[in-house]
Design an enzyme around this catalytic site. Structure first.
Site, short mmCIF file in Angstrom:
data_model
loop_
_atom_site.label_atom_id
_atom_site.label_comp_id
_atom_site.label_asym_id
_atom_site.label_seq_id
_atom_site.Cartn_x
_atom_site.Cartn_y
_atom_site.Cartn_z
N LYS A 92 47.89 -8.36 5.02
CA LYS A 92 48.28 -9.30 3.95
C LYS A 92 47.42 -9.06 2.73
O LYS A 92 46.19 -8.98 2.83
CB LYS A 92 48.04 -10.75 4.46
CG LYS A 92 48.41 -11.80 3.45
CD LYS A 92 49.90 -12.09 3.48
CE LYS A 92 50.41 -12.81 2.24
NZ LYS A 92 50.79 -11.86 1.15
N GLN A 113 39.76 -8.03 1.11
CA GLN A 113 40.85 -8.90 1.55
C GLN A 113 40.73 -9.25 3.03
O GLN A 113 41.05 -10.36 3.45
CB GLN A 113 42.19 -8.21 1.27
CG GLN A 113 43.38 -9.15 1.25
CD GLN A 113 43.55 -9.85 -0.08
OE1 GLN A 113 43.42 -9.23 -1.13
NE2 GLN A 113 43.88 -11.13 -0.06
N LYS A 116 38.18 -12.02 3.09
CA LYS A 116 38.72 -13.20 2.41
C LYS A 116 39.75 -13.90 3.29
O LYS A 116 39.71 -15.12 3.49
CB LYS A 116 39.39 -12.75 1.10
CG LYS A 116 39.95 -13.87 0.27
CD LYS A 116 40.85 -13.40 -0.86
CE LYS A 116 40.34 -12.28 -1.70
NZ LYS A 116 41.02 -12.16 -2.99
N LYS A 128 46.10 -4.04 0.83
CA LYS A 128 46.26 -4.07 -0.62
C LYS A 128 47.09 -2.87 -1.03
O LYS A 128 47.08 -1.85 -0.33
CB LYS A 128 44.89 -3.98 -1.29
CG LYS A 128 44.86 -4.52 -2.70
CD LYS A 128 44.63 -6.02 -2.70
CE LYS A 128 44.72 -6.62 -4.08
NZ LYS A 128 44.26 -8.01 -4.07
N ASP A 168 49.35 -9.29 -7.61
CA ASP A 168 47.96 -9.16 -8.06
C ASP A 168 48.09 -8.84 -9.56
O ASP A 168 49.10 -9.24 -10.17
CB ASP A 168 47.24 -8.05 -7.27
CG ASP A 168 45.72 -8.13 -7.40
OD1 ASP A 168 45.11 -8.96 -6.72
OD2 ASP A 168 45.12 -7.37 -8.19
N THR A 211 45.39 -19.66 -6.85
CA THR A 211 44.09 -18.98 -6.96
C THR A 211 43.18 -19.73 -7.95
O THR A 211 42.02 -20.01 -7.66
CB THR A 211 44.26 -17.51 -7.38
OG1 THR A 211 45.30 -16.94 -6.58
CG2 THR A 211 42.99 -16.72 -7.19
N ASN A 242 46.93 -15.31 -14.79
CA ASN A 242 47.27 -16.39 -13.88
C ASN A 242 46.05 -17.15 -13.36
O ASN A 242 46.01 -18.38 -13.38
CB ASN A 242 48.03 -15.71 -12.72
CG ASN A 242 48.62 -16.68 -11.78
OD1 ASN A 242 49.06 -17.75 -12.20
ND2 ASN A 242 48.63 -16.35 -10.51
N SER A 379 49.68 -18.18 0.19
CA SER A 379 50.59 -17.15 0.71
C SER A 379 50.76 -17.33 2.21
O SER A 379 51.87 -17.17 2.74
CB SER A 379 50.03 -15.76 0.45
OG SER A 379 50.34 -15.31 -0.85
N1 GLU Z 1 46.16 -10.71 -4.83
C1 GLU Z 1 45.68 -11.96 -4.33
C2 GLU Z 1 44.27 -11.79 -3.80
O1 GLU Z 1 43.50 -11.01 -4.34
C3 GLU Z 1 46.66 -12.64 -3.37
C4 GLU Z 1 47.06 -11.84 -2.17
C5 GLU Z 1 48.19 -12.49 -1.33
O2 GLU Z 1 48.62 -13.60 -1.64
O3 GLU Z 1 48.58 -11.85 -0.36
O4 GLU Z 1 43.85 -12.43 -2.88
#
Ligand code: GLU
Length: 446
Positions: A92, A113, A116, A128, A168, A211, A242, A379
């Site tokens: 994800k 990620q 996170k 990613k 992103d 975010t 955003n 998400s």
């Molecule tokens: N691009 C966002 C991040 O850096 C969201 C990623 C997502 O929702 O999968 O966490």
């Protein structure tokens, strides 16, 4: 062996395996410094070689993207998807369209990620992707054709239980709509294989805001820990996208004075605070692909070409633009002004030197993997809504988001507390590492 030697030995291996990927090395080193002794103290983690495994993505998929511009000329770009780790759930993470996108950037973002997503408490692995495509100056039709061509290549590798991309930098709801349409045509199924979709076809309420709002909920939890709140606080924000504009909106709502927003050429400054109407103007300009150098006459904000947000005298700094945007000189400026909190809306916006200066200066530093996890958390909620085919209201999603950010704060604070100081960066790394390491160690050598 000292922690320092362990980290250096480990990083030598990483740098030999992935030469010249400096952003990736930077991200891995930060985590390794905080968790290498945790791994060594746990026989299961040591036997499973968790860190060595996490220094290598499951796979990197690379492809060519061919499309036609408005002049009828054929264009060739490069696209990638880094499927970093599916130890605790399907891959994800977002897709970024930017000329700086490279395997190093995507590997660092995928690595971050993984941690996170583990912090959100939701069953989400990490990944990613993106392309070196620059949408600046491209027509809507060109961007649509690029999205369709990109997904034509990516679609065979993703799916709602396999890998679920989102947006992103330069990939928002509009692009997700185009990408989703191409995915759906390929899969012959209507499933939630992407998040950040429009509300009329399976998107979650509050995903766009999540975010930025989540970042402010995290900062509020940091302040609450000290018996303080946002009212009257002076906040510098970088970026105009955003994350930046929604963080600004939520901060103003909580009574803070947002002194700056910015772009790559300069900074919009209002000494008494940028008002909600000007924040909305910035968002609209960004969406229209236009600059912010000429704010409306009736606003108190002025645009200072070449200036950085960190030159302002503020209590809280929120870098929300991109990686390595805040260097050691800017970090020194923040320390000298008596700034108390730096919380990252972007992924890895501080250089390694800047992180050291901020930490030595006694500021609290919330890393992106904790503070900006609100986007991917919503998400995760969108994936659940798609699976059980029932949609939550904006109020319900916002309440869940607040809870998730509070929980992430509590986990990072618990693991990072020493005396009456909290090292949020270390706490976040350790909490996330334990979650992922438990899963990896339980699965054996595979
Ligand atoms: N691009 C966002 C991040 O850096 C969201 C990623 C997502 O929702 O999968 O966490």
């Amino acid at each position: 062996m000292s922690r320092h030697t362990l980290v250096n030995e480990f990083m030598n291996r990483v740098e030999t395996h992935s030469p010249n990927q400096t952003e990736f090395h930077q991200a891995v080193r930060h985590v390794a410094q905080d968790v290498i002794t945790i791994e060594k103290a746990h026989s299961g983690y040591t036997a499973a070689k968790v860190l060595d495994r996490l220094a290598e993505p499951d796979r990197v998929i690379g492809f060519r993207v061919v499309w036609q511009d408005d002049a009828g000329e054929t264009q060739v770009n490069r696209g990638w998807r880094v499927q970093y780790s599916d130890a605790i759930g399907p891959y994800k993470g977002g897709l970024r369209f930017h000329p700086t996108v490279s395997p190093s950037i995507l590997k660092f973002l995928g690595f971050e990620q993984v941690f996170k997503n583990a912090l959100t408490g939701l069953p989400l692995g990490g990944g990613k992707g993106g392309a070196d495509f620059d949408p600046t100056g491209r027509s809507d039709a060109e961007i649509m054709r690029f999205c369709h061509a990109f997904m034509c290549q990516l679609a065979p590798f993703i799916g709602p239980d396999r890998d679920v991309p989102a947006g992103d930098i330069n990939v928002g709801t509009r692009e997700i709509g185009w990408l989703f349409a191409a995915y759906k045509a390929h899969a012959l199924e209507f499933t939630g294989a992407l998040t950040g979709k429009g509300a009329s076809f399976g998107g979650s309420q509050i995903r766009t805001e999540a975010t930025g709002y989540g970042l402010i909920y995290f900062v509020q939890a940091m302040l609450a820990e000290q018996g303080a709140d946002l009212a009257g606080k002076r906040v510098a924000i970088s970026g105009k996208g955003n994350v930046a504009t929604h963080a600004a909106e939520k901060a103003v709502e909580a009574g803070a004075h947002v002194i700056t927003l910015s772009d790559t050429s300069g900074t919009l400054v209002a000494e008494d605070g940028i008002d909600a109407a000007t924040i909305a103007w910035v968002r609209a300009r960004k969406q229209a692909g236009e600059d912010i150098s000429h704010p409306p006459e009736d606003t108190k904000a002025r645009y200072v070409a070449g200036a950085m947000p960190w030159e302002q005298d503020v209590d809280i700094a929120l870098p929300c633009a991109t990686q390595n945007e805040l260097d050691k000189d800017m970090a020194k400026a923040l320390v000298d002004q008596g700034t108390q909190i730096v919380a990252e809306g972007a992924n890895m916006p501080l250089t390694s030197d800047a992180i050291d200066i901020i930490a030595n200066g006694g500021l609290l530093h919330a890393p992106g993997k904790a503070a900006n996890a609100g986007g991917v958390a919503v998400s995760g909620l969108e994936m659940s809504q798609n699976s059980h085919r029932r949609y939550a209201t904006a109020e319900e999603v916002d309440a869940d988001l607040k809870q998730i950010m509070k929980r992430i704060h509590a986990r990072a604070a618990d693991e990072g507390r020493s005396g009456n100081r909290i090292d949020y960066s270390k706490g976040a790394n350790i909490a996330a590492f334990r979650t992922v390491a438990d899963a990896i160690a339980a699965m054996g050598a595979i």
